[in-house]
Design a protein around this motif. Structure first.
Motif, PDB file in Angstrom:
ATOM      1  N   GLU A   1      -1.083  10.864  -0.609  1.00 51.53           N
ATOM      2  CA  GLU A   1      -0.019  11.556  -1.487  1.00 51.53           C
ATOM      3  C   GLU A   1       0.094  13.101  -1.391  1.00 51.53           C
ATOM      4  O   GLU A   1       1.046  13.574  -1.326  1.00 51.53           O
ATOM      5  CB  GLU A   1      -0.406  11.333  -2.874  1.00 51.53           C
TER       6      GLU A   1
ATOM      7  N   CYS B   1      -5.616   6.854  -1.228  1.00 55.58           N
ATOM      8  CA  CYS B   1      -4.183   7.029  -1.640  1.00 55.58           C
ATOM      9  C   CYS B   1      -3.879   8.501  -2.036  1.00 55.58           C
ATOM     10  O   CYS B   1      -2.836   9.278  -1.927  1.00 55.58           O
ATOM     11  CB  CYS B   1      -3.932   6.207  -2.749  1.00 55.58           C
TER      12      CYS B   1
ATOM     13  N   ASP C   1       9.990  13.621  -4.617  1.00 56.19           N
ATOM     14  CA  ASP C   1       9.270  13.625  -3.189  1.00 56.19           C
ATOM     15  C   ASP C   1       9.434  11.974  -2.762  1.00 56.19           C
ATOM     16  O   ASP C   1       9.353  11.842  -1.678  1.00 56.19           O
ATOM     17  CB  ASP C   1       7.862  13.968  -3.258  1.00 56.19           C
TER      18      ASP C   1
ATOM     19  N   TRP D   1      11.090   3.572  -1.414  1.00 59.27           N
ATOM     20  CA  TRP D   1      11.154   4.110  -2.731  1.00 59.27           C
ATOM     21  C   TRP D   1      11.652   3.473  -3.842  1.00 59.27           C
ATOM     22  O   TRP D   1      11.381   3.660  -4.894  1.00 59.27           O
ATOM     23  CB  TRP D   1      11.926   5.478  -2.671  1.00 59.27           C
TER      24      TRP D   1
ATOM     25  N   LEU E   1       2.268   7.576  -6.436  1.00 58.64           N
ATOM     26  CA  LEU E   1       1.577   8.916  -7.105  1.00 58.64           C
ATOM     27  C   LEU E   1       2.371   9.970  -7.170  1.00 58.64           C
ATOM     28  O   LEU E   1       1.965  10.759  -7.873  1.00 58.64           O
ATOM     29  CB  LEU E   1       0.380   8.831  -6.295  1.00 58.64           C
ATOM     30  N   VAL E   2       3.462   9.875  -6.372  1.00 58.66           N
ATOM     31  CA  VAL E   2       4.078  11.240  -5.959  1.00 58.66           C
ATOM     32  C   VAL E   2       5.164  11.329  -7.108  1.00 58.66           C
ATOM     33  O   VAL E   2       5.586  10.503  -7.504  1.00 58.66           O
ATOM     34  CB  VAL E   2       4.496  11.568  -4.528  1.00 58.66           C
ATOM     35  N   LYS E   3       5.713  12.582  -7.179  1.00 61.02           N
ATOM     36  CA  LYS E   3       6.659  12.785  -7.954  1.00 61.02           C
ATOM     37  C   LYS E   3       8.095  12.020  -7.495  1.00 61.02           C
ATOM     38  O   LYS E   3       8.317  11.825  -6.075  1.00 61.02           O
ATOM     39  CB  LYS E   3       7.465  14.179  -8.346  1.00 61.02           C
TER      40      LYS E   3
ATOM     41  N   LYS F   1       2.258   1.650  -3.274  1.00 63.52           N
ATOM     42  CA  LYS F   1       1.121   2.195  -4.229  1.00 63.52           C
ATOM     43  C   LYS F   1       1.137   3.784  -4.191  1.00 63.52           C
ATOM     44  O   LYS F   1       0.912   4.717  -5.183  1.00 63.52           O
ATOM     45  CB  LYS F   1      -0.017   1.754  -3.911  1.00 63.52           C
ATOM     46  N   ILE F   2       1.222   4.190  -2.900  1.00 61.07           N
ATOM     47  CA  ILE F   2       0.992   5.601  -2.619  1.00 61.07           C
ATOM     48  C   ILE F   2       2.305   6.435  -3.034  1.00 61.07           C
ATOM     49  O   ILE F   2       2.148   7.474  -3.833  1.00 61.07           O
ATOM     50  CB  ILE F   2       0.652   5.893  -1.188  1.00 61.07           C
ATOM     51  N   LEU F   3       3.500   5.788  -2.887  1.00 60.76           N
ATOM     52  CA  LEU F   3       4.541   6.603  -3.534  1.00 60.76           C
ATOM     53  C   LEU F   3       4.679   6.465  -4.995  1.00 60.76           C
ATOM     54  O   LEU F   3       5.246   7.463  -5.427  1.00 60.76           O
ATOM     55  CB  LEU F   3       5.929   5.853  -2.875  1.00 60.76           C
TER      56      LEU F   3
ATOM     57  N   LEU G   1       0.844  -1.270   0.156  1.00 61.09           N
ATOM     58  CA  LEU G   1      -0.142   0.271   0.006  1.00 61.09           C
ATOM     59  C   LEU G   1       0.790   1.251   0.060  1.00 61.09           C
ATOM     60  O   LEU G   1       0.658   2.050  -0.716  1.00 61.09           O
ATOM     61  CB  LEU G   1      -0.866   0.058   1.221  1.00 61.09           C
TER      62      LEU G   1
ATOM     63  N   VAL H   1      11.704   9.823  -3.210  1.00 59.88           N
ATOM     64  CA  VAL H   1      12.811   9.361  -2.592  1.00 59.88           C
ATOM     65  C   VAL H   1      13.214  10.161  -1.345  1.00 59.88           C
ATOM     66  O   VAL H   1      13.904   9.530  -0.562  1.00 59.88           O
ATOM     67  CB  VAL H   1      14.006   9.754  -3.654  1.00 59.88           C
TER      68      VAL H   1
END
Lengths: 428, 168
Positions: free
Chosen positions: B116, B112, A23, A38, A18-20, A14-16, A11, A25
């Motif tokens: 984020e 999520c 961010d 990451w 979504l971000v650039k 999955k969330i990571l 999970l 890393v």
């Protein structure tokens, strides 16, 4: 004390995703748990800052690819500038292909434009589903090319250099058996005379307008053979444009082009429910026959600067028309390039078009100027359209008096008694 | 068919009766309806009553999502509701909600997305705070590892602001 760290690794990854990447890393600093999470993110995106004196993009991308432990690299978005070296670029693409990339975006942006050569390893990437190229140069395409999963392709300012005229475009497109969406942006330096788009599986096509302020028309052409097309949008008025086949599944078409054969054009667009036309061309002969198949039309937008002659004929042959939009905009970037300057020549039709009697509900007139002819058209519609709910007039005005005068001019000349229609004025 | 009612029961015995179409927004429910007898109540082992109530509230609100004709206004209202919905629970409830959404396979996009939002463009301290990591001494990275991170090539990744504020 509860925290986000209680969530499973899956999970969190999955969330990571979504971000650039930057961010993602940075979360390695949060706690022991996050130190290496990451690395499992199957996604790399990097946007270069063009004004950076020392470009860190190489380090960033190299290190990410080195340290990444994700089983598959699903997405790679790179937006690069001057400092990108050809060999490095090629290596990155090779790595992405080897790691089963599915979505690949290679956007280059340099001024003056120096397109980056496209690595040939790209063309044998079997799992690729989305490919987006900008300012890239395609020298040669290997004969083993087979993009069997490619569904979306974006070719923005791509240069095709081949010895035999225009073969590269054809080779590329015919190697994509399931291609559904194609976006093309041509430019002066694409080295292609006739851009041949013959893709039987294509459902959506968008040909963007040329970059920069070019006003020179030329002899280049775009030829479309896509019988399964559902949506078509063309905004390139500088090249010629030809449709070869009828498109029975077409639902929406927005056309802003130069065109030679209007009859053929309309015949191919006959199934459209939503049509937007701005066709500047030398010959505008339109007969009843070429328009008679357009009976599915529900939404029509017409550029009154170049295509206004067609208004009468189109109204007559669109019995299901619900929305009519007349566009007379001269001040926008994408305005009509027509030099004809012919205004609406209106002759009252001998019998009232069916759509006015049964279906027309909304009319919008943008860039109304208040000429006699325009008033005649507006009044004709207001009087004859039984189901009209709203007519909106947008006009450039400098003071409120002009607004009231526009409205009064129309209302005072309406012969019948109060219609149920609402007349609205919007200031442009 | 459309007014079929399904009973969803949480792990601690709380039952909720909902319309089938609302229940099906949770992807785990579909196969359960098809395989078990549709009259039996569906027991959701990993979800407590309190969380189940929240999830059902979300599903009811989003039951019409598939309709394409929603006006811009309606879409915006729904988006605002989603934001409020995500803001209101405390951290503990939120974590449980996330786990539930993963298990039930529904409203995952929203949960999520809200995590984020708390990572995007935030400093490391801010993230630690919103994740509830401030008091987790044992979770903190040992000093020497941090030093290592500073010197390693990872430096090219990390926003200098993040690094320095953290080390102070």
């Amino acid at each position: 004390m509860s925290s986000i760290c209680e969530l499973s690794d899956d999970l969190l990854v999955k969330i990571l995703s979504l971000v650039k990447t930057k961010d993602a890393v940075a979360t390695s600093l949060l706690s022991k748990r996050w130190l290496s999470l990451w690395k499992l993110v199957p996604r790399l995106d990097y946007v270069t800052t063009p004004w950076h004196s020392s470009d860190p993009s190489s380090d960033f991308i190299n290190n990410f690819l080195l340290l990444s432990e994700a089983p598959v690299l699903e997405t790679m978005h790179l937006r690069l500038g001057y400092f990108c070296k050809r060999e490095e670029h090629e290596r990155w693409v090779e790595i992405a292909v080897a790691r089963h990339v599915r979505v690949l975006e290679l956007i280059h942006s340099t001024y003056p434009s120096t397109p980056m050569p496209c690595p040939s390893s790209l063309f044998t990437c079997r799992g690729l589903v989305v490919l987006s190229l900008q300012e890239v140069m395609i020298w040669e395409i290997p004969s083993t090319i087979f993009l069997q999963s490619l569904k979306t392709l974006s070719l923005l300012c791509v240069r095709f250099c081949s010895r035999r005229d225009d073969e590269l475009v054809h080779t590329l497109l015919s190697a994509c058996p399931v291609l559904e969406t194609l976006v093309v942006r041509r430019w002066l330096e694409d080295c292609v005379t006739t851009f041949n788009i013959a893709v039987p599986s294509l459902q959506s096509l968008y040909i963007m307008h040329r970059p920069g302020g070019h006003v020179q028309t030329d002899d280049r052409e775009c030829v479309i053979n896509a019988p399964s097309l559902k949506a078509l949008k063309v905004s390139d008025e500088l090249s010629w444009f030809r449709l070869l086949v009828e498109m029975p599944k077409l639902v929406k078409a927005e056309i802003k082009i130069r065109q030679d054969d209007s009859k053929k054009l309309l015949r191919c667009l006959a199934s459209a429910k939503h049509l937007s036309l701005c066709v500047t061309s030398a010959k505008q002969l339109l007969t009843e026959k070429s328009v008679e198949n357009l009976c599915q039309l529900e939404y029509l937008e017409l550029c009154t600067i170049c295509s206004s002659d067609w208004l009468c004929l189109l109204l007559k042959h669109s019995p299901k028309l619900r929305v009519l939009r007349l566009n007379n905009q001269t001040s926008q970037r994408n305005c009509c390039g027509s030099s004809r300057k012919i205004r609406v020549k209106w002759e009252e039709p001998c019998c009232v078009p069916e759509c006015l009697v049964t279906s027309l509900e909304t009319v919008e007139w943008i860039g109304y100027e208040g000429t006699e002819t325009e008033k005649e058209v507006a009044i004709y519609i207001l009087e004859k359209a039984n189901h009209l709910k709203k007519m909106t007039i947008s006009r450039h005005i400098t003071n409120l008096r002009e607004k009231y005068r526009t409205l009064i001019d129309l209302v005072s000349r309406l012969s019948c008694c109060a219609s149920k229609c609402r007349l609205e004025f919007v200031r442009l | 068919m459309s007014s079929n009612k399904i009973v969803l029961t949480s792990s601690d015995g709380e039952s909720h009766e909902v319309e089938e179409v609302v229940a099906r927004k949770l992807k785990i429910v579909g196969p359960m309806i098809e395989n078990d007898c549709p009259d039996k109540a569906i027991i959701l082992q990993n979800v407590t009553g309190k969380i189940l109530a929240l999830v059902i509230e979300y599903c009811k609100k989003h039951v019409d999502d598939d309709q394409v004709d929603a006006s811009e206004e309606a879409k915006k209202k729904l988006k605002d509701w989603d934001e409020e919905f995500m803001k209101s629970p405390d951290l503990e409830t939120f974590v449980k909600l996330m786990q539930a959404s993963n298990y039930l396979n529904g409203l995952l996009g929203l949960t999520c997305q809200s995590v984020e939002d708390s990572i995007k463009d935030k400093s490391v301290e801010e993230i630690r705070e919103s994740f509830g990591l401030e008091n987790e001494e044992e979770e903190a990275i040992p000093r020497n590892t941090l030093e290592l991170l500073k010197t390693q090539d990872l430096r090219c990744f990390l926003n200098p602001n993040n690094c320095f504020r953290f080390f102070l």
